[in-house]
Design an enzyme around this catalytic site. Structure first.
Site, mmCIF file in Angstrom:
data_model
loop_
_atom_site.group_PDB
_atom_site.id
_atom_site.type_symbol
_atom_site.label_atom_id
_atom_site.label_comp_id
_atom_site.label_asym_id
_atom_site.label_seq_id
_atom_site.Cartn_x
_atom_site.Cartn_y
_atom_site.Cartn_z
ATOM 1 N N ASP A 4 3.031 -4.705 8.052
ATOM 2 C CA ASP A 4 1.816 -3.904 7.961
ATOM 3 C C ASP A 4 0.633 -4.874 8.015
ATOM 4 O O ASP A 4 0.349 -5.580 7.047
ATOM 5 C CB ASP A 4 1.855 -3.119 6.639
ATOM 6 N N GLN A 37 -4.504 -5.226 6.642
ATOM 7 C CA GLN A 37 -5.476 -6.123 6.004
ATOM 8 C C GLN A 37 -5.555 -7.481 6.683
ATOM 9 O O GLN A 37 -6.463 -8.256 6.415
ATOM 10 C CB GLN A 37 -5.113 -6.326 4.531
ATOM 11 N N HIS A 57 0.874 -1.181 0.000
ATOM 12 C CA HIS A 57 0.000 0.000 0.000
ATOM 13 C C HIS A 57 0.908 1.226 0.000
ATOM 14 O O HIS A 57 2.011 1.177 0.547
ATOM 15 C CB HIS A 57 -0.822 -0.065 1.299
ATOM 16 N N LYS A 107 -10.501 -1.422 10.362
ATOM 17 C CA LYS A 107 -10.571 -2.587 9.471
ATOM 18 C C LYS A 107 -11.133 -3.796 10.219
ATOM 19 O O LYS A 107 -11.354 -4.840 9.625
ATOM 20 C CB LYS A 107 -9.179 -2.959 8.961
ATOM 21 N N CYS A 129 -4.623 2.431 -3.749
ATOM 22 C CA CYS A 129 -3.390 2.936 -3.107
ATOM 23 C C CYS A 129 -2.248 1.956 -3.285
ATOM 24 O O CYS A 129 -1.426 1.775 -2.383
ATOM 25 C CB CYS A 129 -3.612 3.223 -1.620
HETATM 26 N N1 PMP Z 1 -1.716 -0.708 4.643
HETATM 27 C C1 PMP Z 1 -2.654 -1.460 4.073
HETATM 28 C C2 PMP Z 1 -2.270 -2.827 3.558
HETATM 29 C C3 PMP Z 1 -3.963 -0.992 3.976
HETATM 30 O O1 PMP Z 1 -4.909 -1.748 3.405
HETATM 31 C C4 PMP Z 1 -4.293 0.290 4.502
HETATM 32 C C5 PMP Z 1 -5.709 0.830 4.410
HETATM 33 N N2 PMP Z 1 -6.295 0.704 3.156
HETATM 34 C C6 PMP Z 1 -3.278 1.034 5.084
HETATM 35 C C7 PMP Z 1 -2.012 0.501 5.153
HETATM 36 C C8 PMP Z 1 -3.540 2.380 5.670
HETATM 37 O O2 PMP Z 1 -4.403 2.278 6.759
HETATM 38 P P1 PMP Z 1 -5.043 3.590 7.411
HETATM 39 O O3 PMP Z 1 -5.640 4.357 6.265
HETATM 40 O O4 PMP Z 1 -6.056 3.066 8.367
HETATM 41 O O5 PMP Z 1 -3.932 4.338 8.054
#
Ligand code: PMP
Length: 404
Positions: A198, A201, A121, A224, A362
């Site tokens: 990270d 997910q 991401h 999430k 993203c």
């Molecule tokens: N890493 C991953 C793999 C994600 O899916 C997301 C959220 N889509 C994020 C980071 C960022 O999370 P947040 O927007 O809650 O900070």
């Protein structure tokens, strides 16, 4: 016995209509829905305990502090940390990653190497690029293959005594691939590199055990996993958190302040400057309780059933291609219809009350790998049903008919 129809009664939003049709919510990878138990916990906090924490002698402040610290302990237990002070409450995964990236500014030098993966991401790419700009460190990338899996022999080759950090997501938000993080952690440690996983997910599907993984940093967001937005966590091994300098300066994170010198508070407060998202932290604990009351094994079994059902039905549509075909994946399907822009499919599905995500998610490097602008992403949760998947399949067929 798990019964999704019963579980759905916990989620008031699932009974609403969108564009005159029953809502089918398949955008769970972006954010999950909120059960009544968690909504009640928010109302309970503001109705009965609202006060600033850690600094009041009065009863409300002490009660709010106790609830906040109990939530930290719940998060500690859930993620398997050794100490509750290894859990830093942040505003979410992005904040947690930036906190660590910022901390490493003073620990890296020119020529040091950082490894990320092609499946990240943007929030697990950009902070490290910024760190490289600040320090002169070099960013290296573990490539992916057509199935959406990391090419591990290349990772082995990238590792060297120059590798200081490795950052990989536990599960890809764009493809659903579950990455071999155990292997990555073990190999990275062999060259003395620290590893950040990270888990944004992973946390809705898996209960990670940070001690068993022996990971240095693990990050996640409450929203999430049935919790509120604007709150998340950073797990860091005590020794690492002690080594990293504070991220933000302000109230709460100090031991003593004079104009000549300030000393910092102990963990976890060193990294928690200012008034935090108190309700969010407390309710994060309630969300963890809710998820555990269903059970992560039950969740995984049911979601896997949904994934297999949806994969088979969607693949039966001619011209539909699924991106991310690893056997090791979670309940998420990224797909496109031949010659049709994902945005157009998403718009038609929305008219039918079906919420999916369209775009690059993203994760632009993944889209570049497949030479596509984006995908339609349907991500399933334990409160979804096969009937909803049938509605998605009918919706995609309709979109194909209208747009071909
Ligand atoms: N890493 C991953 C793999 C994600 O899916 C997301 C959220 N889509 C994020 C980071 C960022 O999370 P947040 O927007 O809650 O900070």
């Amino acid at each position: 016995m798990f019964n999704a129809q019963n579980i759905r009664k916990d989620f008031p939003i699932l009974s609403r209509k969108v564009n005159g049709k029953p809502l089918v919510y398949f955008d769970n990878a972006a954010t999950s829905q909120t059960p009544q138990q968690v909504i009640d916990a928010i109302v309970d906090y503001y109705s009965n305990y609202n006060a600033n924490i850690h600094r009041g002698v009065h009863t409300l402040s002490q009660e709010a502090t106790d609830l906040y610290e109990q939530a930290r302990q719940k998060i500690q237990t859930h993620f398997g940390a050794k100490f509750s002070h290894e859990i830093i409450l942040t505003s979410g995964t992005t904040h947690s990653i930036n906190l660590v990236a910022n901390g490493f500014s003073s620990l890296l030098k020119k020529g040091d190497e950082i490894i990320v993966s092609a499946l990240e991401h943007h929030s697990n790419i950009v902070p490290w690029q910024m760190l490289c700009e600040r320090t002169g460190a070099i960013l290296k990338v573990i490539p992916m293959n057509e199935e959406g899996e990391l090419v591990m022999p290349v990772f082995d080759d990238l590792l060297s005594e120059n590798t200081k950090l490795v950052f990989v997501n536990h599960i890809s938000n764009a493809l659903g691939t579950i990455n071999p993080i155990e292997y990555i952690i073990e190999k990275a440690h062999q060259v003395g590199a620290a590893v950040l996983i990270d888990g944004a997910q992973a946390c809705p599907h898996i209960k990670p055990d940070v001690q068993a993984l022996d990971v240095d940093f693990y990050v996640a967001s409450a929203h999430k996993m049935c919790g509120p937005t604007g709150v998340g966590m950073l797990y860091g091994k005590e020794a690492w958190l002690n080594k990293l300098p504070p991220y933000q300066g302000g109230g709460e994170m100090i031991a003593e302040v004079t104009f000549e010198k300030t000393t910092y508070a102990d963990l976890p407060h060193k990294f928690e400057a200012g008034t935090p998202n108190i309700a969010g932290g407390i309710v994060f604990g309630a969300a963890i309780d809710y998820m555990n009351s269903i059970g992560f094994d039950t969740i995984a079994t049911y979601e896997n059933e949904l994934l297999n059902y949806a994969t088979e039905k969607l693949l039966a549509i001619e011209g539909l291609k699924i991106y991310g075909t690893s056997k090791n994946k979670t309940s998420l399907i990224s797909f496109n219809l031949e010659s049709i822009h994902p945005y157009d499919v998403g718009t038609i599905l929305d008219k039918l009350g079906i919420a999916v995500r369209t775009g690059h998610h993203c994760a632009q490097p993944i889209m570049d790998f497949y030479c596509i602008p984006g995908t339609v992403r349907a991500s399933f949760s334990f409160y979804n049903t096969k009937e909803e998947i049938d509605a998605l399949v009918e919706g995609v067929k309709k979109a194909k008919m209208m747009l071909s």
